[in-house]
Design a protein around this motif. Structure first.
Motif, PDB file in Angstrom:
ATOM      1  N   SER A 204      -2.302  13.779  -5.056  1.00 33.52           N
ATOM      2  CA  SER A 204      -1.403  13.782  -3.747  1.00 33.52           C
ATOM      3  C   SER A 204      -1.481  12.482  -2.795  1.00 33.52           C
ATOM      4  O   SER A 204      -2.246  11.782  -3.311  1.00 33.52           O
ATOM      5  CB  SER A 204      -2.118  14.979  -2.971  1.00 33.52           C
ATOM      6  N   PRO A 205      -0.382  12.367  -2.297  1.00 36.37           N
ATOM      7  CA  PRO A 205      -0.568  11.231  -1.292  1.00 36.37           C
ATOM      8  C   PRO A 205      -1.914  10.826  -0.603  1.00 36.37           C
ATOM      9  O   PRO A 205      -2.387   9.859  -0.649  1.00 36.37           O
ATOM     10  CB  PRO A 205       0.294  11.350  -0.490  1.00 36.37           C
TER      11      PRO A 205
ATOM     12  N   ILE B  53      -3.927  -2.180 -10.026  1.00 41.35           N
ATOM     13  CA  ILE B  53      -4.355  -0.621 -10.279  1.00 41.35           C
ATOM     14  C   ILE B  53      -4.993  -0.447 -11.688  1.00 41.35           C
ATOM     15  O   ILE B  53      -4.414  -0.725 -12.551  1.00 41.35           O
ATOM     16  CB  ILE B  53      -2.996   0.424 -10.208  1.00 41.35           C
ATOM     17  N   PRO B  54      -6.110  -0.352 -11.703  1.00 41.66           N
ATOM     18  CA  PRO B  54      -6.987  -0.488 -12.857  1.00 41.66           C
ATOM     19  C   PRO B  54      -6.610   0.837 -13.899  1.00 41.66           C
ATOM     20  O   PRO B  54      -6.675   1.943 -13.438  1.00 41.66           O
ATOM     21  CB  PRO B  54      -8.372  -0.443 -12.650  1.00 41.66           C
TER      22      PRO B  54
ATOM     23  N   TRP C 240       4.276   5.752  -5.322  1.00 42.34           N
ATOM     24  CA  TRP C 240       4.102   5.657  -6.879  1.00 42.34           C
ATOM     25  C   TRP C 240       3.075   6.372  -7.702  1.00 42.34           C
ATOM     26  O   TRP C 240       3.499   7.198  -8.654  1.00 42.34           O
ATOM     27  CB  TRP C 240       4.080   4.132  -7.293  1.00 42.34           C
ATOM     28  N   LEU C 241       2.012   6.222  -7.257  1.00 42.39           N
ATOM     29  CA  LEU C 241       0.733   7.012  -7.813  1.00 42.39           C
ATOM     30  C   LEU C 241       1.055   8.605  -7.738  1.00 42.39           C
ATOM     31  O   LEU C 241       0.891   9.253  -8.513  1.00 42.39           O
ATOM     32  CB  LEU C 241      -0.433   6.812  -7.286  1.00 42.39           C
ATOM     33  N   ALA C 242       1.566   8.827  -6.391  1.00 37.78           N
ATOM     34  CA  ALA C 242       1.764  10.229  -6.450  1.00 37.78           C
ATOM     35  C   ALA C 242       3.104  10.721  -7.128  1.00 37.78           C
ATOM     36  O   ALA C 242       3.044  12.044  -7.454  1.00 37.78           O
ATOM     37  CB  ALA C 242       2.170  10.664  -4.764  1.00 37.78           C
TER      38      ALA C 242
ATOM     39  N   LEU D 104       0.840  -1.302   0.171  1.00 36.88           N
ATOM     40  CA  LEU D 104       0.180  -0.109  -0.198  1.00 36.88           C
ATOM     41  C   LEU D 104       0.923   1.302   0.190  1.00 36.88           C
ATOM     42  O   LEU D 104       0.636   2.118  -0.835  1.00 36.88           O
ATOM     43  CB  LEU D 104      -1.150  -0.059   1.233  1.00 36.88           C
ATOM     44  N   ARG D 105       1.802   1.455   0.987  1.00 44.04           N
ATOM     45  CA  ARG D 105       2.615   2.524   0.892  1.00 44.04           C
ATOM     46  C   ARG D 105       3.338   2.612  -0.310  1.00 44.04           C
ATOM     47  O   ARG D 105       3.613   3.897  -0.678  1.00 44.04           O
ATOM     48  CB  ARG D 105       3.763   2.290   2.027  1.00 44.04           C
TER      49      ARG D 105
END
Length: 330
Positions: free
Chosen positions: A270-271, A309-310, A262-264, A256-257
């Motif tokens: 934002s996180p 992650i879709p 990575w997405l941020a 999760l972290r």
């Protein structure tokens, strides 16, 4: 771009580990394809169809570093730490048989079954399915269990996994998938092994349908200076990140972290927004639940969780930005 053939032989295979002292099995340029021909079954190709469990058991002890027949290394010209190798699986055809087995003392239920188990399968010629037992037929979904770059330093067990890749055992790791691996050593030095005809998430008895391959084609692209800190898989529909730990709680938190960070980094989220998106749209699944109370091997697989992650929740601009980030802006 060219195609280099790599056949499994005594010179190109290491049983259960990635060997930093091994000479290059093939040397390629970025963008070239490696065609792996006639990969080996477990335990140095000594696993054969119909072998009794009693006959198989000595093999586990003959190869204490692990069962997987790892072929390599593939060296990629110019690859350096800080780069990322994209391993695109173009083709994967298994041999015509495989097996599922568990000795006493392994899997999610190491003490529940007093007798070891092994079942052999024959595959149809099209490699689309196989009969199990009592009217159960299983569609085949061939995949690569272990794919990694050398992490540096001494040899590393192919049973383990980490930032270098390794024992990822992700069901999606088949034709059409790309695996992005952070380069840890000059020329990357990629190893491959542990081919499955199919496997469920969790791999709870610690094997899927274990097999080998008649042929695997992988195209290796090199992306310069990509700050990827862990292996990432891309399919047509998802990006997939991993978390590894000694227990599932910690593996989930690590996954999760890492996914939030990575997405941020690759989107405008934002996180906090990424955390919320994970709760609304990202599926966290058990990749591997490994438990060995009576292992013959010197290493144990990590507990692993992966995040699905879709892609379809991102618009075309955001999706393109992620793709550009992964490929160094290319």
């Amino acid at each position: 771009m060219s195609v280099a053939e790599l056949r499994s032989t005594r010179a190109t295979v290491r049983s259960g580990y990635l060997d930093p002292t091994a000479p290059a099995a093939v040397e390629i340029e970025p963008g070239d394809t490696v065609r792996y021909l006639d990969t080996w079954t477990h335990w140095g190709n000594e696993a054969v169809y119909g072998m009794s469990f009693a006959d198989r058991e000595p093999l586990r002890h003959r190869y204490p570093k692990g069962p997987y027949s790892m072929v390599g290394p593939v060296e990629i010209a110019g690859a350096a730490p800080g780069d990322v190798v994209e391993c695109a699986v173009l083709d994967l055809r298994t041999i015509d048989w495989g097996w599922n087995s568990f000795p006493h003392g392994v899997g999610a239920l190491p003490d529940d079954f007093a007798e070891p188990y092994v079942h052999y399968f024959r595959f149809d010629d099209a490699r689309t399915g196989t009969d199990y037992t009592h009217g159960v037929r299983l569609p085949l979904r061939p995949m690569i269990g272990v794919l990694g770059v050398e992490p540096g330093g001494d040899e590393v067990s192919a049973i383990t996994a980490g930032p270098w890749g390794g024992n990822l055992v992700l069901p999606e790791l088949g034709v059409g998938a790309s695996v992005f691996l952070p380069v840890r050593r000059p020329r990357a030095r990629v190893w491959l092994g542990d081919i499955h005809a199919r496997q469920a998430e969790g791999v709870v008895d610690q094997t899927g349908i274990e097999t080998a391959a008649e042929r695997i084609d992988i195209r290796y692209a090199l992306h310069r200076r990509v700050p990827l800190d862990a292996p990432l898989v891309e399919t047509a529909t998802h990006w997939v990140r991993f978390g590894f730990a000694d227990n599932l709680d910690d593996a989930l938190v690590a996954c999760l972290r890492g996914t939030i960070a990575w997405l941020a980094a690759v989107t405008d989220l934002s996180p906090s927004e990424a955390y919320a998106l994970c709760s609304m749209a990202v599926d966290f699944r058990v990749t591997q639940y490994a438990n060995q109370t009576a292992s013959a091997y010197s290493a144990t697989p990590p507990k692993t969780v992966h995040a699905m992650i879709p892609k379809d929740v991102f618009d075309s601009r955001a999706s393109a930005a992620v793709g550009a980030w992964l490929r160094g802006g290319s």
